[in-house]
Design a protein around this motif. Structure first.
Motif, PDB file in Angstrom:
ATOM      1  N   GLY A 173      52.649 -33.488  24.215  1.00  0.00           N
ATOM      2  CA  GLY A 173      52.470 -33.292  25.642  1.00  0.00           C
ATOM      3  C   GLY A 173      51.859 -31.937  25.909  1.00  0.00           C
ATOM      4  N   PRO A 174      51.420 -31.702  27.133  1.00  0.00           N
ATOM      5  CA  PRO A 174      50.815 -30.410  27.478  1.00  0.00           C
ATOM      6  C   PRO A 174      51.862 -29.308  27.507  1.00  0.00           C
ATOM      7  CG  PRO A 174      51.094 -31.744  29.430  1.00  0.00           C
ATOM      8  CD  PRO A 174      51.484 -32.616  28.279  1.00  0.00           C
ATOM      9  N   GLU A 175      51.450 -28.111  27.098  1.00  0.00           N
ATOM     10  CA  GLU A 175      52.335 -26.955  27.169  1.00  0.00           C
ATOM     11  C   GLU A 175      51.752 -25.948  28.136  1.00  0.00           C
ATOM     12  OE1 GLU A 175      54.717 -23.688  24.404  1.00  0.00           O
ATOM     13  OE2 GLU A 175      53.108 -24.875  23.517  1.00  0.00           O
ATOM     14  N   LEU A 176      52.618 -25.188  28.769  1.00  0.00           N
ATOM     15  CA  LEU A 176      52.187 -24.218  29.772  1.00  0.00           C
ATOM     16  C   LEU A 176      51.752 -22.887  29.159  1.00  0.00           C
ATOM     17  CD1 LEU A 176      54.999 -24.826  32.405  1.00  0.00           C
ATOM     18  CD2 LEU A 176      52.690 -25.742  32.388  1.00  0.00           C
ATOM     19  N   ARG A 177      51.859 -22.746  27.848  1.00  0.00           N
ATOM     20  CA  ARG A 177      51.563 -21.474  27.195  1.00  0.00           C
ATOM     21  C   ARG A 177      50.058 -21.236  27.078  1.00  0.00           C
ATOM     22  NH1 ARG A 177      55.165 -19.294  24.220  1.00  0.00           N
ATOM     23  NH2 ARG A 177      56.069 -21.316  23.695  1.00  0.00           N
ATOM     24  N   THR A 178      49.626 -20.019  27.380  1.00  0.00           N
ATOM     25  CA  THR A 178      48.248 -19.603  27.162  1.00  0.00           C
ATOM     26  C   THR A 178      48.203 -18.650  25.980  1.00  0.00           C
ATOM     27  OG1 THR A 178      47.651 -19.842  29.494  1.00  0.00           O
ATOM     28  CG2 THR A 178      46.264 -18.400  28.152  1.00  0.00           C
ATOM     29  N   ILE A 179      47.313 -18.934  25.026  1.00  0.00           N
ATOM     30  CA  ILE A 179      47.094 -18.071  23.874  1.00  0.00           C
ATOM     31  C   ILE A 179      45.914 -17.159  24.188  1.00  0.00           C
ATOM     32  CG2 ILE A 179      46.619 -17.999  21.391  1.00  0.00           C
ATOM     33  CD1 ILE A 179      49.289 -19.334  22.069  1.00  0.00           C
ATOM     34  N   PHE A 180      46.070 -15.871  23.932  1.00  0.00           N
ATOM     35  CA  PHE A 180      45.009 -14.929  24.280  1.00  0.00           C
ATOM     36  C   PHE A 180      44.986 -13.758  23.300  1.00  0.00           C
ATOM     37  CE2 PHE A 180      48.808 -13.544  26.505  1.00  0.00           C
ATOM     38  CZ  PHE A 180      48.804 -12.166  26.317  1.00  0.00           C
ATOM     39  N   LEU A 181      43.920 -12.965  23.386  1.00  0.00           N
ATOM     40  CA  LEU A 181      43.780 -11.756  22.583  1.00  0.00           C
ATOM     41  C   LEU A 181      43.831 -10.545  23.497  1.00  0.00           C
ATOM     42  CD1 LEU A 181      40.822 -12.950  20.340  1.00  0.00           C
ATOM     43  CD2 LEU A 181      43.228 -12.813  19.671  1.00  0.00           C
ATOM     44  N   GLY A 182      44.483  -9.488  23.044  1.00  0.00           N
ATOM     45  CA  GLY A 182      44.547  -8.238  23.790  1.00  0.00           C
ATOM     46  C   GLY A 182      43.935  -7.103  22.998  1.00  0.00           C
ATOM     47  N   MET A 183      43.491  -6.076  23.694  1.00  0.00           N
ATOM     48  CA  MET A 183      42.817  -4.936  23.075  1.00  0.00           C
ATOM     49  C   MET A 183      43.384  -3.650  23.640  1.00  0.00           C
ATOM     50  SD  MET A 183      39.256  -6.707  24.088  1.00  0.00           S
ATOM     51  CE  MET A 183      40.150  -7.237  25.563  1.00  0.00           C
ATOM     52  N   ASP A 184      43.571  -2.646  22.790  1.00  0.00           N
ATOM     53  CA  ASP A 184      44.036  -1.334  23.234  1.00  0.00           C
ATOM     54  C   ASP A 184      42.940  -0.669  24.058  1.00  0.00           C
ATOM     55  OD1 ASP A 184      44.815   1.278  23.587  1.00  0.00           O
ATOM     56  OD2 ASP A 184      45.236   1.682  21.477  1.00  0.00           O
ATOM     57  N   GLN A 185      43.180  -0.551  25.354  1.00  0.00           N
ATOM     58  CA  GLN A 185      42.199   0.061  26.252  1.00  0.00           C
ATOM     59  C   GLN A 185      42.664   1.409  26.785  1.00  0.00           C
ATOM     60  OE1 GLN A 185      40.758  -2.991  29.165  1.00  0.00           O
ATOM     61  NE2 GLN A 185      41.855  -4.429  27.844  1.00  0.00           N
ATOM     62  N   LYS A 186      43.706   1.978  26.183  1.00  0.00           N
ATOM     63  CA  LYS A 186      44.269   3.227  26.691  1.00  0.00           C
ATOM     64  C   LYS A 186      43.987   4.420  25.788  1.00  0.00           C
ATOM     65  CE  LYS A 186      48.512   5.405  28.318  1.00  0.00           C
ATOM     66  NZ  LYS A 186      49.964   5.250  28.582  1.00  0.00           N
ATOM     67  N   ARG A 187      44.231   4.283  24.511  1.00  0.00           N
ATOM     68  CA  ARG A 187      44.076   5.423  23.610  1.00  0.00           C
ATOM     69  C   ARG A 187      42.626   5.918  23.591  1.00  0.00           C
ATOM     70  NH1 ARG A 187      47.913   2.210  20.810  1.00  0.00           N
ATOM     71  NH2 ARG A 187      49.817   3.377  20.266  1.00  0.00           N
ATOM     72  N   ASP A 188      42.459   7.208  23.410  1.00  0.00           N
ATOM     73  CA  ASP A 188      41.109   7.770  23.315  1.00  0.00           C
ATOM     74  C   ASP A 188      40.469   7.436  21.975  1.00  0.00           C
ATOM     75  OD1 ASP A 188      41.196   8.906  25.855  1.00  0.00           O
ATOM     76  OD2 ASP A 188      42.177  10.723  25.110  1.00  0.00           O
ATOM     77  N   GLU A 189      41.307   7.168  20.971  1.00  0.00           N
ATOM     78  CA  GLU A 189      40.820   6.713  19.663  1.00  0.00           C
ATOM     79  C   GLU A 189      41.752   5.621  19.173  1.00  0.00           C
ATOM     80  OE1 GLU A 189      39.590   9.629  16.595  1.00  0.00           O
ATOM     81  OE2 GLU A 189      40.969   8.554  15.249  1.00  0.00           O
ATOM     82  N   LEU A 190      41.186   4.501  18.737  1.00  0.00           N
ATOM     83  CA  LEU A 190      42.006   3.395  18.265  1.00  0.00           C
ATOM     84  C   LEU A 190      42.790   3.803  17.022  1.00  0.00           C
ATOM     85  CD1 LEU A 190      39.565   0.352  18.639  1.00  0.00           C
ATOM     86  CD2 LEU A 190      41.493   0.958  20.121  1.00  0.00           C
ATOM     87  N   LEU A 191      43.987   3.237  16.885  1.00  0.00           N
ATOM     88  CA  LEU A 191      44.802   3.511  15.702  1.00  0.00           C
ATOM     89  C   LEU A 191      44.176   2.935  14.442  1.00  0.00           C
ATOM     90  CD1 LEU A 191      48.397   2.744  17.070  1.00  0.00           C
ATOM     91  CD2 LEU A 191      47.368   4.996  16.670  1.00  0.00           C
ATOM     92  N   TYR A 192      43.545   1.767  14.586  1.00  0.00           N
ATOM     93  CA  TYR A 192      43.070   1.036  13.407  1.00  0.00           C
ATOM     94  C   TYR A 192      41.611   0.635  13.614  1.00  0.00           C
ATOM     95  CZ  TYR A 192      48.119   0.861  12.893  1.00  0.00           C
ATOM     96  OH  TYR A 192      49.446   1.208  12.802  1.00  0.00           O
ATOM     97  N   SER A 193      40.708   1.561  13.325  1.00  0.00           N
ATOM     98  CA  SER A 193      39.286   1.305  13.528  1.00  0.00           C
ATOM     99  C   SER A 193      38.462   2.306  12.737  1.00  0.00           C
ATOM    100  CB  SER A 193      38.930   1.402  15.016  1.00  0.00           C
ATOM    101  OG  SER A 193      37.538   1.340  15.210  1.00  0.00           O
ATOM    102  N   SER A 194      37.238   1.901  12.405  1.00  0.00           N
ATOM    103  CA  SER A 194      36.309   2.826  11.735  1.00  0.00           C
ATOM    104  C   SER A 194      35.662   3.779  12.727  1.00  0.00           C
ATOM    105  CB  SER A 194      35.222   2.030  11.000  1.00  0.00           C
ATOM    106  OG  SER A 194      34.463   1.249  11.931  1.00  0.00           O
TER     107      SER A 194
END
Length: 525
Positions: free
Chosen positions: A267-288
């Motif tokens: 049956g249908p579920e009410l859950r939405t699957i999504f992706l989030g991104m860190d938009q606050k830090r001046d430098e990402l914790l895990y990035s080149s």
């Protein structure tokens, strides 16, 4: 609150397969994951709330159609625009025999609003909770709040006396790994008692013979076992070792239906699957990328969005059992507008161009966090997203792990890029706006806005939506807020997944669109 009929019709499977008399009133459930704690305020996750909701109860509950019904409150009314008065049930006892009173309500609301609680987004607009005698409670909100009863339907009531005696006055903080007696023991008012807790092994429940309400099913004992491996979970169902599994691997639906011993409830579920991104830090914790945060640039967020082949994920990963979405809520949630549900086109070349315009002509590397035992094919979804982004020049360093370590990590915001699923506990768009899209504060607003997206206009609209009683005006505000969020590329919505439970043919139960599994409706024939 009325709920769309297409989503709330209970799906019931009735028995034809005989079972030994000795176990005729025992249901054995195999789930891909475990509830991480028995503390009802420690994790705002539907699996945990579904399990603990058999032991604990809110003031206002839900019926088989997900409509509001009296639970520990026998009635309620709004006495002024910002005050609700709840008449509490009398002669209700906790499982240890302690009488339920208004003091337990005041204690539970304060506990849910306090440090370590994962339920603060349900209390962040409550100004005061006060009692008028032993069986009346008034809840005053900071502003008019006509949907308050919906909002508190997942805020479970604990015994003040028991919590104090067991040094469990504060919630188990999943972010810090702190445990207390409420992690492993429970003392609610609900239809089932916790009998034995073995984390990640087995949790047993027994029917509460002194329950104040009606228990429709005939089940006496429930054994809940986490079985992470898909093949093992299916084999356990088909061999009769368990009676219910959730979720059914999509590739095994036909085999289970053809077995003659079990059937898949879908049956249908009410859950939405999504992706989030860190938009606050001046430098990402895990990035080149050093010295700046690429996710602060809308062009980068849009590039990620357009690099994802959502129809390919629907077809190959989800085997058709998902509905791609452009919104953070789906059909069946108040305020959902199908006319707005139009995704940006999948276009790898457009994504490359956007990245180049943003200063990343060769792409960049970024870490991604993902559970592999929480949502339907969650690990495979993240692998597909990583492959899609690679074609646009982005190298994703994927860390897929069990939800037992995943949730504590991302709830600390120790992440740059993550996957999450969300079912609005109120079945209303305000819940998603308040918890996922509102600017983060220390009171519970934006508590699951783990990338700290922030648009003050969305916040302003969220507060107006919270107080507005005119449906036409309210829906227009919801539409405006969702449009602002979509224009900002605040998150990357993927799809609404479908429910798939495997059920032995001699078992009768109710499948709800929020994926909760109430033991009180279960019967063995």
């Amino acid at each position: 609150m009325k709920f769309k009929q297409t989503l709330t019709s209970a799906l019931v499977v009735t028995a034809v397969f005989a079972m030994g008399a000795a176990s005729a009133q025992t249901i054995r459930i195999g789930n891909q994951g475990d509830a991480l704690s028995m503390d009802p305020h420690s994790l705002n996750e539907s699996l945990q709330l579904s399990v603990t909701g058999n032991v604990y109860e809110p003031l206002v509950g839900r019926d088989k159609n997900l409509n509001l019904v009296p639970a520990l409150a026998s009635s309620w009314k709004q006495t002024s625009p910002s005050v609700w008065r709840f008449e509490l049930r009398k002669n209700v006892k906790f499982h240890d025999g302690t009488p339920f009173t208004a003091d337990d309500v005041l204690f539970s609301f304060a506990r849910a609003a306090g440090d370590g609680s994962d339920m603060r987004s349900y209390t962040n607009d409550v100004k005061e909770v006060r009692k008028d005698g032993d069986h009346v409670v008034e809840i005053e909100t900071k502003a008019p709040f006509p949907i308050l009863p919906d909002v508190i339907s997942l805020l479970y009531i604990m015994s003040k006396k028991w919590a104090e005696e067991n040094q469990a006055t504060r919630p188990v903080d999943r972010r810090k790994g702190v445990e207390n007696a409420a992690s492993f023991r429970a003392n609610g008012t609900g239809p089932f008692r916790l009998r034995e807790r073995q984390p990640n092994v087995k949790t047993s429940f027994v029917r509460n013979g002194n329950y104040w309400g009606k228990i429709e099913g005939n089940v006496i004992n429930v054994e809940y076992t986490p079985i992470g491996n898909d093949a093992t979970r299916v084999a356990a169902l088909l061999s009769g070792q368990v009676d219910v599994i959730e979720p059914v691997p999509l590739q095994d639906v036909a085999r289970i239906n053809a077995s003659g011993k079990s059937k898949v409830m879908q049956g249908p579920e009410l859950r939405t699957i999504f992706l989030g991104m860190d938009q606050k830090r001046d430098e990402l914790l895990y990035s080149s990328v050093k010295g700046k945060n690429p996710f602060k640039d809308k062009r980068v967020r849009q590039a990620f969005y357009q690099a994802i082949d959502i129809n390919g994920i629907q077809r190959t990963v989800m085997r058709g059992a998902a509905n791609p979405t452009a919104l953070m809520v789906g059909p069946g949630i108040n305020g959902f507008d199908a006319a707005m549900n139009k995704r940006l086109p999948y276009d790898t070349e457009a994504a490359k161009k956007l990245l180049a315009e943003a200063g990343y002509p060769n792409g960049f590397e970024v870490g991604m966090n993902c559970p592999n035992d929480r949502y339907v094919n969650d690990g495979a979804i993240c692998q597909a997203v990583a492959a899609n982004l690679a074609r646009a020049g982005v190298k994703v360093n994927l860390q897929a792990e069990t939800k037992g370590t995943y949730f504590p990590k991302i709830l600390k915001r120790d992440t740059s890029f993550y996957l999450l699923g969300w079912t609005p506990g109120t079945y209303d768009s305000h819940n998603a706006l308040n918890a996922l899209m509102r600017c983060v504060d220390d009171k519970g607003s934006g508590q699951f806005n783990l990338g700290s997206y922030c648009n003050p206009k969305v916040d302003e609209l969220t507060l107006q939506i919270q107080s507005e009683t005119d449906k036409t005006k309210r829906d227009a505000m919801i539409k405006e807020a969702f449009k602002l969020h979509a224009d900002d590329i605040g998150h990357l919505p993927l799809h609404q997944q479908a429910l798939a439970w495997g059920v032995a043919s001699n078992v009768e139960l109710v499948q709800l669109a929020d994926n909760f599994m109430p033991f009180r409706y279960m019967s063995v024939k």
